[in-house]
Design a protein around this motif. Sequence first.
Motif, PDB file in Angstrom:
ATOM      1  N   THR A  48       0.847  -1.189   0.000  1.00  0.00           N
ATOM      2  CA  THR A  48       0.000   0.000   0.000  1.00  0.00           C
ATOM      3  C   THR A  48       0.884   1.241   0.000  1.00  0.00           C
ATOM      4  OG1 THR A  48      -1.678  -1.180   1.274  1.00  0.00           O
ATOM      5  CG2 THR A  48      -1.847   1.215   1.191  1.00  0.00           C
ATOM      6  N   GLY A  49       0.540   2.202  -0.849  1.00  0.00           N
ATOM      7  CA  GLY A  49       1.282   3.450  -0.897  1.00  0.00           C
ATOM      8  C   GLY A  49       0.626   4.523  -0.050  1.00  0.00           C
ATOM      9  N   ALA A  50       1.282   5.656   0.033  1.00  0.00           N
ATOM     10  CA  ALA A  50       0.757   6.772   0.808  1.00  0.00           C
ATOM     11  C   ALA A  50      -0.502   7.321   0.147  1.00  0.00           C
ATOM     12  CB  ALA A  50       1.813   7.869   0.930  1.00  0.00           C
ATOM     13  N   GLU A  51      -1.392   7.868   0.988  1.00  0.00           N
ATOM     14  CA  GLU A  51      -2.621   8.447   0.461  1.00  0.00           C
ATOM     15  C   GLU A  51      -2.288   9.618  -0.456  1.00  0.00           C
ATOM     16  OE1 GLU A  51      -6.783  10.449   2.104  1.00  0.00           O
ATOM     17  OE2 GLU A  51      -5.294   9.650   3.496  1.00  0.00           O
ATOM     18  N   GLY A  52      -2.892   9.662  -1.613  1.00  0.00           N
ATOM     19  CA  GLY A  52      -2.641  10.744  -2.563  1.00  0.00           C
ATOM     20  C   GLY A  52      -1.508  10.399  -3.505  1.00  0.00           C
ATOM     21  N   ALA A  53      -0.299  10.198  -2.970  1.00  0.00           N
ATOM     22  CA  ALA A  53       0.866   9.915  -3.815  1.00  0.00           C
ATOM     23  C   ALA A  53       0.819   8.510  -4.386  1.00  0.00           C
ATOM     24  CB  ALA A  53       2.154  10.124  -3.015  1.00  0.00           C
ATOM     25  N   GLY A  54       0.250   7.572  -3.642  1.00  0.00           N
ATOM     26  CA  GLY A  54       0.188   6.193  -4.109  1.00  0.00           C
ATOM     27  C   GLY A  54       1.537   5.515  -4.039  1.00  0.00           C
ATOM     28  N   LEU A  55       1.704   4.479  -4.835  1.00  0.00           N
ATOM     29  CA  LEU A  55       2.964   3.734  -4.855  1.00  0.00           C
ATOM     30  C   LEU A  55       4.048   4.555  -5.551  1.00  0.00           C
ATOM     31  CD1 LEU A  55       1.608   0.227  -5.944  1.00  0.00           C
ATOM     32  CD2 LEU A  55       2.243   0.935  -3.629  1.00  0.00           C
ATOM     33  N   SER A  56       5.263   4.494  -5.016  1.00  0.00           N
ATOM     34  CA  SER A  56       6.388   5.138  -5.693  1.00  0.00           C
ATOM     35  C   SER A  56       6.739   4.361  -6.961  1.00  0.00           C
ATOM     36  CB  SER A  56       7.599   5.206  -4.757  1.00  0.00           C
ATOM     37  OG  SER A  56       7.998   3.913  -4.363  1.00  0.00           O
ATOM     38  N   ARG A  57       7.435   5.001  -7.874  1.00  0.00           N
ATOM     39  CA  ARG A  57       7.674   4.408  -9.196  1.00  0.00           C
ATOM     40  C   ARG A  57       8.407   3.074  -9.103  1.00  0.00           C
ATOM     41  NH1 ARG A  57      11.955   4.524 -12.591  1.00  0.00           N
ATOM     42  NH2 ARG A  57      13.054   5.977 -11.197  1.00  0.00           N
ATOM     43  N   LEU A  58       9.482   3.009  -8.336  1.00  0.00           N
ATOM     44  CA  LEU A  58      10.273   1.782  -8.263  1.00  0.00           C
ATOM     45  C   LEU A  58       9.513   0.658  -7.558  1.00  0.00           C
ATOM     46  CD1 LEU A  58      13.820   3.233  -7.475  1.00  0.00           C
ATOM     47  CD2 LEU A  58      12.922   2.423  -9.660  1.00  0.00           C
ATOM     48  N   VAL A  59       8.757   0.999  -6.537  1.00  0.00           N
ATOM     49  CA  VAL A  59       7.960  -0.015  -5.848  1.00  0.00           C
ATOM     50  C   VAL A  59       6.879  -0.545  -6.786  1.00  0.00           C
ATOM     51  CG1 VAL A  59       6.302  -0.395  -3.980  1.00  0.00           C
ATOM     52  CG2 VAL A  59       8.425   0.836  -3.522  1.00  0.00           C
ATOM     53  N   ARG A  60       6.270   0.346  -7.531  1.00  0.00           N
ATOM     54  CA  ARG A  60       5.238  -0.081  -8.483  1.00  0.00           C
ATOM     55  C   ARG A  60       5.823  -1.050  -9.512  1.00  0.00           C
ATOM     56  NH1 ARG A  60       0.383   2.586  -9.972  1.00  0.00           N
ATOM     57  NH2 ARG A  60      -0.418   1.902 -11.998  1.00  0.00           N
ATOM     58  N   GLN A  61       7.028  -0.765  -9.969  1.00  0.00           N
ATOM     59  CA  GLN A  61       7.669  -1.638 -10.947  1.00  0.00           C
ATOM     60  C   GLN A  61       8.013  -3.003 -10.355  1.00  0.00           C
ATOM     61  OE1 GLN A  61      11.036   0.571 -12.386  1.00  0.00           O
ATOM     62  NE2 GLN A  61       9.797   2.004 -13.594  1.00  0.00           N
ATOM     63  N   ALA A  62       8.240  -3.045  -9.052  1.00  0.00           N
ATOM     64  CA  ALA A  62       8.587  -4.312  -8.396  1.00  0.00           C
ATOM     65  C   ALA A  62       7.376  -5.210  -8.179  1.00  0.00           C
ATOM     66  CB  ALA A  62       9.276  -4.029  -7.061  1.00  0.00           C
ATOM     67  N   CYS A  63       6.159  -4.668  -8.325  1.00  0.00           N
ATOM     68  CA  CYS A  63       4.946  -5.457  -8.104  1.00  0.00           C
ATOM     69  C   CYS A  63       4.678  -6.376  -9.303  1.00  0.00           C
ATOM     70  CB  CYS A  63       3.744  -4.532  -7.892  1.00  0.00           C
ATOM     71  SG  CYS A  63       3.847  -3.530  -6.378  1.00  0.00           S
ATOM     72  N   ASP A  64       4.184  -7.569  -9.015  1.00  0.00           N
ATOM     73  CA  ASP A  64       3.783  -8.484 -10.084  1.00  0.00           C
ATOM     74  C   ASP A  64       2.499  -8.011 -10.742  1.00  0.00           C
ATOM     75  OD1 ASP A  64       5.852 -10.570  -9.852  1.00  0.00           O
ATOM     76  OD2 ASP A  64       4.995 -10.862  -7.857  1.00  0.00           O
ATOM     77  N   VAL A  65       1.630  -7.430  -9.963  1.00  0.00           N
ATOM     78  CA  VAL A  65       0.377  -6.890 -10.490  1.00  0.00           C
ATOM     79  C   VAL A  65      -0.053  -5.738  -9.581  1.00  0.00           C
ATOM     80  CG1 VAL A  65      -1.068  -8.473  -9.151  1.00  0.00           C
ATOM     81  CG2 VAL A  65      -1.982  -7.458 -11.236  1.00  0.00           C
ATOM     82  N   VAL A  66      -0.698  -4.745 -10.181  1.00  0.00           N
ATOM     83  CA  VAL A  66      -1.224  -3.613  -9.419  1.00  0.00           C
ATOM     84  C   VAL A  66      -2.734  -3.617  -9.578  1.00  0.00           C
ATOM     85  CG1 VAL A  66      -1.257  -1.110  -9.135  1.00  0.00           C
ATOM     86  CG2 VAL A  66       0.875  -2.264  -9.772  1.00  0.00           C
ATOM     87  N   VAL A  67      -3.449  -3.694  -8.461  1.00  0.00           N
ATOM     88  CA  VAL A  67      -4.908  -3.767  -8.505  1.00  0.00           C
ATOM     89  C   VAL A  67      -5.509  -2.513  -7.881  1.00  0.00           C
ATOM     90  CG1 VAL A  67      -4.882  -6.286  -8.401  1.00  0.00           C
ATOM     91  CG2 VAL A  67      -5.055  -4.968  -6.283  1.00  0.00           C
TER      92      VAL A  67
END
Length: 332
Positions: free
Chosen positions: A277-296
């Motif tokens: 889970t990312g911070a409210e508003g900003a969401g997931l940071s770019r590198l963390v998002r890239q590390a995810c297998d899927v984003v829902v």
Amino acid sequence: MPGNDRPHGALRKPGKKKGPTKGSGGNRRQGLEGKGPTPRAENRVGHPKARARARAEARAAQPTRAQRLERMRSRFAVPADHEIICGRNAVAEAARAAIPMTRVFMAVPADSDERLEAVVRRAALLGAPVLDTTRMGLDALTEGAAHQGVAAEIPAYEYTDAAGLLEHSRDAGRTPLLVALDQVTDPHNLGAVLRSAGAFGADGVIVTERRSAGVTAAAWKVSAGAAARVPVARETNLVRTLEALKKKGCFVVGLDGRGQESLENLTVADMPLVLVTGAEGAGLSRLVRQACDVVVSIPISRTVESLNAAVATGIALYEVDRLRRAARASQN
């Protein structure tokens, strides 16, 4: 007499002129000279404004409530490596989880609540003194938190690591379910996430050392004691941690309002899982998002821009738990 040259009669002193001795120019001569400008009302002794000024100065010289609370807190002498937790649920859960307590502070009778009686029994087993204090004393000790009449001093929280969370889950024969928080800095959000994690069977929560909330008194309070049951891992770099967990068989699912898939369509819920889970508003940071297998994403009304990080995590944990229960039921 011959040779007597002294003048006869009274002599006027040098520099002194003889003036009138009667009337306003004589008897009241000094009174006519004046005494300068009239003092301000607040400077005149006995004037109502002068008395009001004296009262205001006396009040200003008194310490403020904040200053009194700070002095009272210093008297408790809490060591730097210890923390204060407060609230009946939080302290009772800490007692049930056998968290070592150094001191217990109470401003209410112990027999007024079964939870408090359990706390007192636990303190007795630990040899920790139970100290009677006032509500104002607890206000000072807890820095204004809602203490409900009880607080406890405990050692600073001991964090584990993500590998330890995964190993402990597998040793217990469970399908791992971990929660990772990406730059969630509000301790209230962390406390709420811990509470949801405890409710839906998560094996632990991962936070980072920087730009992330830690397990503080505020997190303890909001977690309603779940901080005593749900372990928290602290890692230096979240991206490296996620990559390491993926190598150990975990599937990483990011939560983001812009996710390409809906949470209700998640097909990997019964796999070893890490919810990020990312911070409210900003969401997931770019590198963390890239590390995810899927984003829902979580379907929400268009009138609301985004969900609070803790709320989103709670919904996701509930959905994963529901999907896992359904999968077990279909297998049986």
